[in-house]
Design a protein around this motif. Structure first.
Motif, PDB file in Angstrom:
ATOM      1  N   TYR A  31       0.837  -1.203   0.000  1.00 50.45           N
ATOM      2  CA  TYR A  31       0.000   0.000   0.000  1.00 50.45           C
ATOM      3  C   TYR A  31       0.873   1.254   0.000  1.00 50.45           C
ATOM      4  CZ  TYR A  31      -4.601  -2.114   0.922  1.00 50.45           C
ATOM      5  OH  TYR A  31      -5.803  -2.783   0.828  1.00 50.45           O
ATOM      6  N   GLU A  32       2.115   1.110   0.461  1.00 51.81           N
ATOM      7  CA  GLU A  32       3.060   2.236   0.487  1.00 51.81           C
ATOM      8  C   GLU A  32       4.338   1.804  -0.209  1.00 51.81           C
ATOM      9  OE1 GLU A  32       3.658   3.787   4.424  1.00 51.81           O
ATOM     10  OE2 GLU A  32       1.512   3.664   4.877  1.00 51.81           O
ATOM     11  N   ALA A  33       4.857   2.692  -1.041  1.00 51.61           N
ATOM     12  CA  ALA A  33       6.067   2.382  -1.794  1.00 51.61           C
ATOM     13  C   ALA A  33       7.308   2.594  -0.930  1.00 51.61           C
ATOM     14  CB  ALA A  33       6.145   3.268  -3.032  1.00 51.61           C
ATOM     15  N   PRO A  34       8.233   1.643  -0.952  1.00 54.86           N
ATOM     16  CA  PRO A  34       9.487   1.812  -0.217  1.00 54.86           C
ATOM     17  C   PRO A  34      10.307   2.970  -0.798  1.00 54.86           C
ATOM     18  CG  PRO A  34       9.178  -0.486  -0.885  1.00 54.86           C
ATOM     19  CD  PRO A  34       8.136   0.328  -1.586  1.00 54.86           C
ATOM     20  N   SER A  35      11.090   3.575   0.056  1.00 53.63           N
ATOM     21  CA  SER A  35      11.973   4.669  -0.370  1.00 53.63           C
ATOM     22  C   SER A  35      13.195   4.112  -1.098  1.00 53.63           C
ATOM     23  CB  SER A  35      12.448   5.456   0.855  1.00 53.63           C
ATOM     24  OG  SER A  35      13.327   4.628   1.635  1.00 53.63           O
ATOM     25  N   ALA A  36      13.946   4.999  -1.709  1.00 52.40           N
ATOM     26  CA  ALA A  36      15.192   4.586  -2.366  1.00 52.40           C
ATOM     27  C   ALA A  36      16.138   3.952  -1.351  1.00 52.40           C
ATOM     28  CB  ALA A  36      15.851   5.783  -3.046  1.00 52.40           C
ATOM     29  N   GLN A  37      16.174   4.475  -0.131  1.00 52.66           N
ATOM     30  CA  GLN A  37      17.046   3.920   0.907  1.00 52.66           C
ATOM     31  C   GLN A  37      16.602   2.506   1.291  1.00 52.66           C
ATOM     32  OE1 GLN A  37      15.610   7.026   1.084  1.00 52.66           O
ATOM     33  NE2 GLN A  37      17.462   8.157   0.544  1.00 52.66           N
ATOM     34  N   GLU A  38      15.295   2.299   1.370  1.00 52.41           N
ATOM     35  CA  GLU A  38      14.791   0.960   1.676  1.00 52.41           C
ATOM     36  C   GLU A  38      15.112  -0.006   0.538  1.00 52.41           C
ATOM     37  OE1 GLU A  38      10.886   1.583   4.408  1.00 52.41           O
ATOM     38  OE2 GLU A  38      10.870   2.616   2.471  1.00 52.41           O
ATOM     39  N   TRP A  39      15.013   0.473  -0.705  1.00 52.49           N
ATOM     40  CA  TRP A  39      15.389  -0.370  -1.836  1.00 52.49           C
ATOM     41  C   TRP A  39      16.868  -0.704  -1.803  1.00 52.49           C
ATOM     42  CZ3 TRP A  39      12.877  -3.541  -4.654  1.00 52.49           C
ATOM     43  CH2 TRP A  39      11.522  -3.361  -4.876  1.00 52.49           C
ATOM     44  N   ASP A  40      17.691   0.244  -1.410  1.00 54.16           N
ATOM     45  CA  ASP A  40      19.124  -0.027  -1.355  1.00 54.16           C
ATOM     46  C   ASP A  40      19.447  -1.077  -0.294  1.00 54.16           C
ATOM     47  OD1 ASP A  40      21.786   0.312  -2.250  1.00 54.16           O
ATOM     48  OD2 ASP A  40      22.189   1.677  -0.583  1.00 54.16           O
ATOM     49  N   CYS A  41      18.756  -1.029   0.821  1.00 50.99           N
ATOM     50  CA  CYS A  41      18.945  -2.039   1.867  1.00 50.99           C
ATOM     51  C   CYS A  41      18.525  -3.415   1.350  1.00 50.99           C
ATOM     52  CB  CYS A  41      18.144  -1.645   3.100  1.00 50.99           C
ATOM     53  SG  CYS A  41      18.344  -2.768   4.490  1.00 50.99           S
ATOM     54  N   LYS A  42      17.375  -3.482   0.675  1.00 49.30           N
ATOM     55  CA  LYS A  42      16.903  -4.744   0.103  1.00 49.30           C
ATOM     56  C   LYS A  42      17.903  -5.263  -0.922  1.00 49.30           C
ATOM     57  CE  LYS A  42      12.637  -5.812  -0.872  1.00 49.30           C
ATOM     58  NZ  LYS A  42      11.416  -6.424  -1.285  1.00 49.30           N
ATOM     59  N   ARG A  43      18.353  -4.380  -1.812  1.00 49.52           N
ATOM     60  CA  ARG A  43      19.325  -4.748  -2.849  1.00 49.52           C
ATOM     61  C   ARG A  43      20.583  -5.324  -2.214  1.00 49.52           C
ATOM     62  NH1 ARG A  43      23.928  -3.110  -4.410  1.00 49.52           N
ATOM     63  NH2 ARG A  43      23.851  -1.518  -2.796  1.00 49.52           N
ATOM     64  N   SER A  44      21.084  -4.650  -1.206  1.00 51.23           N
ATOM     65  CA  SER A  44      22.296  -5.092  -0.522  1.00 51.23           C
ATOM     66  C   SER A  44      22.112  -6.456   0.137  1.00 51.23           C
ATOM     67  CB  SER A  44      22.692  -4.043   0.513  1.00 51.23           C
ATOM     68  OG  SER A  44      23.853  -4.429   1.186  1.00 51.23           O
ATOM     69  N   ASN A  45      20.980  -6.653   0.789  1.00 56.43           N
ATOM     70  CA  ASN A  45      20.701  -7.939   1.448  1.00 56.43           C
ATOM     71  C   ASN A  45      20.607  -9.075   0.437  1.00 56.43           C
ATOM     72  OD1 ASN A  45      20.670  -6.865   4.032  1.00 56.43           O
ATOM     73  ND2 ASN A  45      18.468  -6.480   3.994  1.00 56.43           N
ATOM     74  N   ILE A  46      19.976  -8.823  -0.697  1.00 51.25           N
ATOM     75  CA  ILE A  46      19.843  -9.861  -1.724  1.00 51.25           C
ATOM     76  C   ILE A  46      21.206 -10.218  -2.291  1.00 51.25           C
ATOM     77  CG2 ILE A  46      18.970 -10.258  -4.083  1.00 51.25           C
ATOM     78  CD1 ILE A  46      16.413  -8.694  -3.115  1.00 51.25           C
ATOM     79  N   ILE A  47      21.995  -9.213  -2.612  1.00 50.22           N
ATOM     80  CA  ILE A  47      23.327  -9.462  -3.168  1.00 50.22           C
ATOM     81  C   ILE A  47      24.228 -10.143  -2.138  1.00 50.22           C
ATOM     82  CG2 ILE A  47      25.408  -8.311  -4.042  1.00 50.22           C
ATOM     83  CD1 ILE A  47      23.456  -6.358  -5.487  1.00 50.22           C
ATOM     84  N   ASP A  48      24.106  -9.743  -0.868  1.00 51.31           N
ATOM     85  CA  ASP A  48      24.891 -10.391   0.194  1.00 51.31           C
ATOM     86  C   ASP A  48      24.572 -11.879   0.306  1.00 51.31           C
ATOM     87  OD1 ASP A  48      26.171  -8.023   0.775  1.00 51.31           O
ATOM     88  OD2 ASP A  48      25.045  -7.633   2.638  1.00 51.31           O
ATOM     89  N   ARG A  49      23.352 -12.265  -0.044  1.00 50.52           N
ATOM     90  CA  ARG A  49      22.958 -13.685  -0.013  1.00 50.52           C
ATOM     91  C   ARG A  49      23.336 -14.404  -1.300  1.00 50.52           C
ATOM     92  NH1 ARG A  49      17.562 -15.675   2.204  1.00 50.52           N
ATOM     93  NH2 ARG A  49      18.862 -17.521   2.170  1.00 50.52           N
ATOM     94  N   ARG A  50      24.065 -13.707  -2.166  1.00 43.53           N
ATOM     95  CA  ARG A  50      24.539 -14.244  -3.456  1.00 43.53           C
ATOM     96  C   ARG A  50      23.373 -14.617  -4.367  1.00 43.53           C
ATOM     97  NH1 ARG A  50      29.057 -18.451  -2.000  1.00 43.53           N
ATOM     98  NH2 ARG A  50      28.060 -19.310  -3.825  1.00 43.53           N
ATOM     99  N   ARG A  51      22.376 -13.753  -4.362  1.00 46.62           N
ATOM    100  CA  ARG A  51      21.225 -13.888  -5.250  1.00 46.62           C
ATOM    101  C   ARG A  51      21.255 -12.710  -6.220  1.00 46.62           C
ATOM    102  NH1 ARG A  51      17.752 -17.110  -1.748  1.00 46.62           N
ATOM    103  NH2 ARG A  51      19.087 -18.882  -1.362  1.00 46.62           N
ATOM    104  N   PRO A  52      20.779 -12.907  -7.442  1.00 48.21           N
ATOM    105  CA  PRO A  52      20.839 -11.821  -8.420  1.00 48.21           C
ATOM    106  C   PRO A  52      19.817 -10.710  -8.164  1.00 48.21           C
ATOM    107  CG  PRO A  52      19.878 -13.798  -9.402  1.00 48.21           C
ATOM    108  CD  PRO A  52      20.320 -14.168  -8.020  1.00 48.21           C
ATOM    109  N   PHE A  53      20.257  -9.481  -8.399  1.00 47.94           N
ATOM    110  CA  PHE A  53      19.399  -8.290  -8.437  1.00 47.94           C
ATOM    111  C   PHE A  53      19.920  -7.501  -9.628  1.00 47.94           C
ATOM    112  CE2 PHE A  53      16.758  -5.383  -5.580  1.00 47.94           C
ATOM    113  CZ  PHE A  53      16.475  -4.484  -6.594  1.00 47.94           C
ATOM    114  N   VAL A  54      19.190  -7.512 -10.719  1.00 48.34           N
ATOM    115  CA  VAL A  54      19.681  -6.929 -11.970  1.00 48.34           C
ATOM    116  C   VAL A  54      18.782  -5.802 -12.447  1.00 48.34           C
ATOM    117  CG1 VAL A  54      20.839  -9.041 -12.713  1.00 48.34           C
ATOM    118  CG2 VAL A  54      18.475  -8.653 -13.380  1.00 48.34           C
TER     119      VAL A  54
END
Length: 166
Positions: A31-54
């Motif tokens: 219902y609410e869009a995440p901020s750019a900072q929240e997206w960066d945290c998500k991106r970092s967590n996904i990449i840290d788990r060695r999963r692709p974010f492209v």
């Protein structure tokens, strides 16, 4: 058009793309869009788990993004991921969804990912369903009226891709 791993600098555009779908559609249940900072945290967590974010980019413009995230938090689900793909609204119909999904399935590590699940809101357009079928996903069942957004009940189709094992 170039595909590459998402960076911190991409997160403002990723947030903008996703915000469109949050505000105007039922294909995400946020219902609410995440901020750019929240997206960066998500991106970092996904990449840290060695999963692709492209991201798919043209020059400095992010046309779309895709990633493999945790399917569920319980440890037994560690080998199962959920795919997410979003395109800039003016970049649809160009085959970018297929390109991004193919990148996810190519870039995943088959020693740590055995299944990829797509959770697709059942709407008037079946483009996401067709995209996943073309990539080898199969119907794994539908949950009826599980989401409520923009004054309507929405079904979710689960599709599953079994990662080929060597």
């Amino acid at each position: 058009m170039t595909l590459r791993t998402a960076t911190t600098d991409d997160c403002a555009q990723i947030a903008e793309i996703y915000a469109h779908y949050v505000e105007h559609t039922v294909i995400t249940f946020d219902y609410e869009a995440p901020s750019a900072q929240e997206w960066d945290c998500k991106r970092s967590n996904i990449i840290d788990r060695r999963r692709p974010f492209v991201v798919a980019v043209e020059g400095t413009v992010v046309l779309g993004f895709a990633y493999l995230a945790e399917f569920r938090t319980k440890r037994a689900f560690d080998w199962t991921t959920e795919d997410t793909i979003y395109l800039r609204p003016d970049a649809t119909g160009r085959g970018l969804g297929s390109t991004l999904l193919r990148a996810l399935l190519t870039d995943l590590d088959p020693t740590s990912v055995r299944r990829v699940v797509a959770v697709i809101a059942v709407i008037e357009s079946d483009a996401s369903i067709k995209l996943h079928e073309r990539a080898g996903f199969v119907d794994a069942g539908t949950l009826r009226r599980v989401g409520f957004k923009h004054d309507r009940w929405v079904d979710c189709l689960f599709m599953q891709y079994d990662v080929p094992q060597a």
